[in-house]
Design a protein around this motif. Sequence first.
Motif, PDB file in Angstrom:
ATOM      1  N   MET A  18       0.742  -1.369   0.079  1.00 49.95           N
ATOM      2  CA  MET A  18      -0.169  -0.059  -0.132  1.00 49.95           C
ATOM      3  C   MET A  18       1.054   1.594   0.212  1.00 49.95           C
ATOM      4  SD  MET A  18      -2.750   1.435  -0.365  1.00 49.95           S
ATOM      5  CE  MET A  18      -3.949   0.972   0.408  1.00 49.95           C
ATOM      6  N   LYS A  19       1.849   1.320   0.815  1.00 47.27           N
ATOM      7  CA  LYS A  19       2.985   2.256   0.624  1.00 47.27           C
ATOM      8  C   LYS A  19       3.141   2.826  -0.296  1.00 47.27           C
ATOM      9  CE  LYS A  19       6.344   4.289   3.241  1.00 47.27           C
ATOM     10  NZ  LYS A  19       7.554   4.526   4.228  1.00 47.27           N
ATOM     11  N   ASP A  20       3.820   2.178  -0.705  1.00 47.34           N
ATOM     12  CA  ASP A  20       4.475   2.282  -2.364  1.00 47.34           C
ATOM     13  C   ASP A  20       3.137   2.922  -3.385  1.00 47.34           C
ATOM     14  OD1 ASP A  20       7.202   2.055  -1.434  1.00 47.34           O
ATOM     15  OD2 ASP A  20       7.298  -0.004  -1.766  1.00 47.34           O
ATOM     16  N   LEU A  21       2.293   2.008  -3.781  1.00 48.20           N
ATOM     17  CA  LEU A  21       1.212   2.106  -4.574  1.00 48.20           C
ATOM     18  C   LEU A  21       0.735   3.168  -3.901  1.00 48.20           C
ATOM     19  CD1 LEU A  21      -1.043   1.204  -6.002  1.00 48.20           C
ATOM     20  CD2 LEU A  21      -1.763  -0.180  -4.564  1.00 48.20           C
ATOM     21  N   SER A  22       0.776   3.518  -3.402  1.00 46.87           N
ATOM     22  CA  SER A  22      -0.051   5.249  -2.786  1.00 46.87           C
ATOM     23  C   SER A  22       0.541   6.160  -3.572  1.00 46.87           C
ATOM     24  CB  SER A  22      -0.468   5.046  -1.400  1.00 46.87           C
ATOM     25  OG  SER A  22      -0.365   6.607  -1.363  1.00 46.87           O
ATOM     26  N   ALA A  23       1.611   5.997  -3.561  1.00 47.80           N
ATOM     27  CA  ALA A  23       3.050   6.789  -3.485  1.00 47.80           C
ATOM     28  C   ALA A  23       3.070   7.177  -5.354  1.00 47.80           C
ATOM     29  CB  ALA A  23       4.178   6.711  -3.014  1.00 47.80           C
ATOM     30  N   PHE A  33      -8.543   1.897  -1.011  1.00 50.36           N
ATOM     31  CA  PHE A  33      -9.728   0.316  -0.325  1.00 50.36           C
ATOM     32  C   PHE A  33     -10.983   1.236  -0.807  1.00 50.36           C
ATOM     33  CE2 PHE A  33      -6.159  -0.192   2.658  1.00 50.36           C
ATOM     34  CZ  PHE A  33      -6.504  -1.424   2.011  1.00 50.36           C
ATOM     35  N   GLN A  34     -11.553   3.147  -0.856  1.00 52.93           N
ATOM     36  CA  GLN A  34     -12.785   3.241  -1.529  1.00 52.93           C
ATOM     37  C   GLN A  34     -13.089   2.415  -2.558  1.00 52.93           C
ATOM     38  OE1 GLN A  34     -15.401   4.030   0.201  1.00 52.93           O
ATOM     39  NE2 GLN A  34     -16.463   3.244  -1.158  1.00 52.93           N
ATOM     40  N   TYR A  35     -12.495   2.508  -3.405  1.00 52.28           N
ATOM     41  CA  TYR A  35     -11.921   2.568  -5.494  1.00 52.28           C
ATOM     42  C   TYR A  35     -12.846   0.633  -4.813  1.00 52.28           C
ATOM     43  CZ  TYR A  35     -10.825   7.050  -7.401  1.00 52.28           C
ATOM     44  OH  TYR A  35     -10.811   8.462  -7.540  1.00 52.28           O
ATOM     45  N   VAL A  36     -11.312   0.131  -4.761  1.00 48.64           N
ATOM     46  CA  VAL A  36     -11.383  -1.590  -3.994  1.00 48.64           C
ATOM     47  C   VAL A  36     -12.602  -1.483  -3.678  1.00 48.64           C
ATOM     48  CG1 VAL A  36     -10.242  -2.875  -3.369  1.00 48.64           C
ATOM     49  CG2 VAL A  36      -9.077  -1.512  -3.874  1.00 48.64           C
ATOM     50  N   HIS A  37     -13.509  -1.676  -2.899  1.00 52.20           N
ATOM     51  CA  HIS A  37     -14.884  -1.539  -2.430  1.00 52.20           C
ATOM     52  C   HIS A  37     -15.263  -1.465  -3.424  1.00 52.20           C
ATOM     53  CE1 HIS A  37     -18.653  -0.430  -0.089  1.00 52.20           C
ATOM     54  NE2 HIS A  37     -18.447  -1.655   0.662  1.00 52.20           N
ATOM     55  N   ASP A  38     -15.414  -0.572  -4.057  1.00 51.42           N
ATOM     56  CA  ASP A  38     -16.874  -0.130  -5.508  1.00 51.42           C
ATOM     57  C   ASP A  38     -16.372  -0.800  -6.754  1.00 51.42           C
ATOM     58  OD1 ASP A  38     -17.587   1.616  -3.323  1.00 51.42           O
ATOM     59  OD2 ASP A  38     -16.563   3.794  -4.055  1.00 51.42           O
ATOM     60  N   GLY A  39     -15.320  -1.608  -6.376  1.00 52.06           N
ATOM     61  CA  GLY A  39     -14.878  -2.321  -8.267  1.00 52.06           C
ATOM     62  C   GLY A  39     -14.486  -1.268  -9.234  1.00 52.06           C
ATOM     63  N   PRO A  44      -6.614  -6.068  -3.754  1.00 51.21           N
ATOM     64  CA  PRO A  44      -4.903  -6.980  -3.439  1.00 51.21           C
ATOM     65  C   PRO A  44      -4.839  -8.186  -2.790  1.00 51.21           C
ATOM     66  CG  PRO A  44      -6.716  -6.103  -1.100  1.00 51.21           C
ATOM     67  CD  PRO A  44      -7.285  -5.572  -2.524  1.00 51.21           C
ATOM     68  N   ILE A  45      -4.421  -8.610  -2.673  1.00 51.32           N
ATOM     69  CA  ILE A  45      -3.750 -10.220  -2.193  1.00 51.32           C
ATOM     70  C   ILE A  45      -3.591 -10.331  -0.863  1.00 51.32           C
ATOM     71  CG2 ILE A  45      -2.336 -12.163  -1.983  1.00 51.32           C
ATOM     72  CD1 ILE A  45      -1.921 -11.150  -5.109  1.00 51.32           C
ATOM     73  N   LYS A  46      -4.511 -10.905  -0.051  1.00 46.69           N
ATOM     74  CA  LYS A  46      -4.381 -10.265   1.479  1.00 46.69           C
ATOM     75  C   LYS A  46      -3.434 -12.052   1.966  1.00 46.69           C
ATOM     76  CE  LYS A  46      -6.828  -8.268   4.005  1.00 46.69           C
ATOM     77  NZ  LYS A  46      -6.645  -7.087   4.251  1.00 46.69           N
ATOM     78  N   ILE A  47      -1.868 -11.277   2.513  1.00 51.75           N
ATOM     79  CA  ILE A  47      -0.741 -12.103   2.827  1.00 51.75           C
ATOM     80  C   ILE A  47      -1.394 -11.943   4.393  1.00 51.75           C
ATOM     81  CG2 ILE A  47       0.962 -12.289   3.714  1.00 51.75           C
ATOM     82  CD1 ILE A  47       0.890 -12.007   0.512  1.00 51.75           C
TER      83      ILE A  47
END
Length: 73
Positions: A18-23, A33-39, A44-47
Motif C-alpha cells: 500500500m505505501k508504495d502503491l499510494s505513492a 480501499f474505497q475504489y476497491v470496495h466500489d469495484g 489486493p492479495i491478502k497475505i
Amino acid sequence: MSSTEKETQEPKLLTVRMKDLSAAIGLSPSTIFQYVHDGKFPKPIKINPRVSLWKWSEVEAWLDQQAKKQEGK
C-alpha cells in the motif's frame, strides 16, 4: 542479450504494498480501499490481516484504462 545486459537489468516489479502503491499512483490509502470496495480498482492479495499486496500488472492495466478514459473526453 549479452550476459552484461542481463546483469544490469532491474528485476520486474510483481507486487506492491500500500505505501508504495499510494505513492506511485498519487491516491491516498483510504481512496484506494474505497475504489476497491466500489469495484473501481483491482483487489489486493491478502497475505495476512494487516498486509495487502497488489499485482503491479493489474495496477498498470488500471492506469492504462484511466488514461484511455481521459483521452476519450
